[in-house]
Design a protein around this motif. Structure first.
Motif, short mmCIF file in Angstrom:
data_model
loop_
_atom_site.label_atom_id
_atom_site.label_comp_id
_atom_site.label_asym_id
_atom_site.label_seq_id
_atom_site.Cartn_x
_atom_site.Cartn_y
_atom_site.Cartn_z
N ILE A 47 36.71 45.14 25.71
CA ILE A 47 36.04 44.01 25.50
C ILE A 47 36.66 43.08 24.44
N THR A 79 39.04 39.82 24.55
CA THR A 79 38.52 38.44 23.90
C THR A 79 39.84 38.00 23.21
N PHE A 85 37.12 34.78 36.16
CA PHE A 85 37.04 36.17 35.97
C PHE A 85 36.57 37.04 37.12
N ASN A 110 34.30 40.52 37.71
CA ASN A 110 33.91 41.78 37.19
C ASN A 110 34.39 43.14 37.58
N HIS A 125 30.52 47.61 31.00
CA HIS A 125 31.58 46.54 30.81
C HIS A 125 31.18 45.15 31.46
N ASN A 126 30.58 45.45 32.78
CA ASN A 126 30.17 44.15 33.13
C ASN A 126 29.12 43.54 32.39
N LEU A 185 30.77 41.75 29.61
CA LEU A 185 31.60 40.61 29.94
C LEU A 185 30.68 39.29 30.35
#
Ligand SMILES: *[C@@H]1O[C@H](CO)[C@@H](O)[C@H](O)[C@H]1NC(C)=O
Ligand SMILES: *[C@@H]1O[C@H](CO)[C@@H](O)[C@H](O)[C@H]1NC(C)=O
Length: 374
Positions: free
Chosen positions: A204, A208, A224, A226, A258-259, A262
Motif C-alpha cells: 500500500i 500510495t 481502482f 480491489n 489489502h482491500n 485500499l
C-alpha cells in the motif's frame, strides 16, 4: 520529342499534386493536434496482466509473463496480441465506452500520439520491486514511463494544453495481486520475512507513492479495482495441493487485508489531495458471485479454466510454450469465467467493464462519471 515533353509536363503536374497533397496533410496534422473536443478525456492504464495489452511482448522475460502465442487472442483479434485473455480486456471495453480508440501498449514500436492515453501495464508486475523482479515492468518503472509521456505532452503541445490533457484524463490501476501471488509461487526470502499486515503496508505504501506521482503530474481522476479472489483461481486451487480443490485460504487473508487498507487509503487521499476523484470497483464480490453462480450469469463453468491442463486446468500451460507443454482448450470460452489458470475470458472482461462503467459494485463514482466530469 513531342511525347517526351508531354511526359515532362505530366511529371511537373504530378509533382505539384504531390506537393500540395503533402503540404496540406502536414498542415492538417498540425492543426488537428491542437484543438481536442471539449469533453475529451484520455485514458492511462497501469498495472498487471489484467490490463497488459502487450507491453511484455517487448521486454526480456519468459513465457510465464507472456501471452503472445496461440490460442491467446483467438476470440476477437484472431491473433495473439499479448493480452492474457482469449480476446479483449476490461480496459479495451472501457476505451470503447469512452469513445476512444484502442489504447496501445507503451512499448509497442512506432510513433505514438499520446492525446488518447497509453497503456503501461505489464503482466506479472506488482507494487514492490521484489515481485517477479527482472521479468516485469514494475509499477515504479511504469510511472517513470508515464513521466516521459508527460514531458512529451507538455513539450509537443502548448504546455497548458498538455496539462489539460493530464488533468482531464482517467488513470486506471490494477496492482497488488502479483505481490501476494509471488509469495505462493516463488521462494524469495524477502517476501516471506514479513507478517501479513507489515507486508500489506509495504504494498500500500508503494502504491500510495505512485498515485501521488501521477497526482503531482496533474492527474485527478483515478479508477481502482480491489484484489480478486485469486486463491480460488484454478492455478492456486491446484498449487495449494488441497485434495478437494478448495480455495487457497492464505491468499484470501492477504487480499482481505489489502482491500480494507485500499478503502482507507482512498478515503485519506480524497481528504489530503485537492481535486482527487476516484472510483473503486469491488472486483472481489463481482467475481466471487460469478464463480459461485455461473448459471445465474449465463455461464456454465465458474471453477475450471478453459485453457490449460490437469485438475481444473490449473496447470499454467495454455499454449504449450511454458514449462508444461500439454494443454487443452475448451470449445466455447464464452461459457467460462477463467480463460487460463489465472486469467479471465473476454466475456468476463466485458461484463466487468460494464459494471465498472455504470457503477454497479462501485463505491464512489463510476468510470463513466470520471470520464464525463471535467
Ligand atoms: C535476457 O535475459 C537473459 C537471461 O537473464 C540474458 O542472458 C540475456 O542476455 C538478456 N538479453 C537481453 C537482450 O537483455
Ligand atoms: C516500498 O517497498 C520497498 C520494498 O520494495 C520498501 O523498502 C519501502 O519501504 C516501500 N515504501 C513505502 C513507502 O512503503
Amino acid at each position: 520529342m513531342e511525347t517526351q515533353s508531354t511526359s515532362h509536363e505530366q511529371l511537373v503536374v504530378l509533382f505539384l499534386i504531390f506537393f500540395f497533397t503533402f503540404s496540406s496533410t502536414r498542415c492538417f496534422i498540425e492543426v488537428e493536434s491542437h484543438p481536442l473536443p471539449e469533453n475529451h478525456a484520455a485514458f492511462f492504464i497501469f498495472g498487471d496482466s489484467f490490463l497488459d495489452a502487450g507491453n511484455n511482448n517487448y521486454i526480456n522475460t519468459t513465457t510465464l509473463d507472456q501471452a503472445n502465442f496461440w490460442p491467446y487472442g483467438q476470440t476477437h483479434f484472431r491473433y495473439p496480441t499479448g493480452r492474457f485473455s482469449d480476446g479483449r480486456l476490461v480496459s479495451d471495453f472501457i476505451a470503447e465506452f469512452a469513445k476512444l480508440p484502442l489504447i496501445p501498449p507503451f512499448l509497442q514500436p512506432g510513433f505514438h500520439q499520446y492525446h488518447n492515453g497509453v497503456n503501461f501495464a505489464s503482466a506479472g508486475a506488482g507494487a514492490l520491486s521484489e515481485t517477479f523482479h527482472g521479468s516485469v515492468i514494475e509499477l515504479k518503472a511504469q510511472i517513470k514511463y508515464f513521466k516521459e509521456v508527460e514531458t512529451w505532452l507538455k513539450r509537443k503541445l502548448w504546455k497548458a494544453e498538455g496539462g489539460l490533457i493530464l488533468s482531464k484524463a482517467v488513470y486506471l490501476f490494477s496492482i497488488g495481486t502479483n505481490d501476494y501471488m509471488s509469495l505462493f509461487l516463488t521462494k524469495s526470502p524477502f517476501l516471506k520475512s514479513h507478517s501479513i499486515s507489515e507486508y500489506v503496508e509495504l504494498v500500500i505504501g508503494n502504491l500510495t507513492t505512485s498515485i501521488k506521482q501521477v497526482y503531482d503530474s496533474g492527474g485527478r481522476k483515478f479508477g481502482f479495482m480491489n484484489l480478486p479472489p485469486m486463491g480460488c483461481s484454478p492455478g492456486l486451487r491446484v498449487a495449494g495441493g488441497d485434495a478437494d480443490g478448495r480455495c487457497l485460504e492464505e491468499f484470501g487473508a492477504y487480499a482481505n487485508e489489502h482491500n480494507q487498507r485500499l478503502v482507507k487509503l482512498l478515503q485519506d487521499l480524497e481528504k489530503q489531495l485537492k481535486g482527487f476523484k476516484y472510483s473503486l470497483y469491488d472486483f472481489t464480490s463481482s467475481l466471487r458471485q460469478r464463480m459461485e453462480n455461473p448459471l445465474k450469469y449465463g455461464l456454465k463453468e465458474g471453477r475450471e479454466a478453459c485453457c490449460g491442463t490437469g485438475r481444473f486446468r490449473g496447470v499454467f500451460s495454455c499454449g504449450g510454450r511454458r514449462r508444461v507443454k500439454e494443454f487443452e482448450a475448451c470449445r466455447n470460452p464464452n461459457e467460462y469465467v477463467f480463460w487460463d489458470s489465472y486469467h479471465l475470458t473476454e466475456s468476463l472482461h466485458k461484463e466487468l467493464a460494464h459494471e465498472m462503467w455504470s457503477g454497479s459494485f462501485n463505491s464512489h463514482s463510476s468510470l463513466k462519471d470520471l470520464f464525463q466530469t471535467t
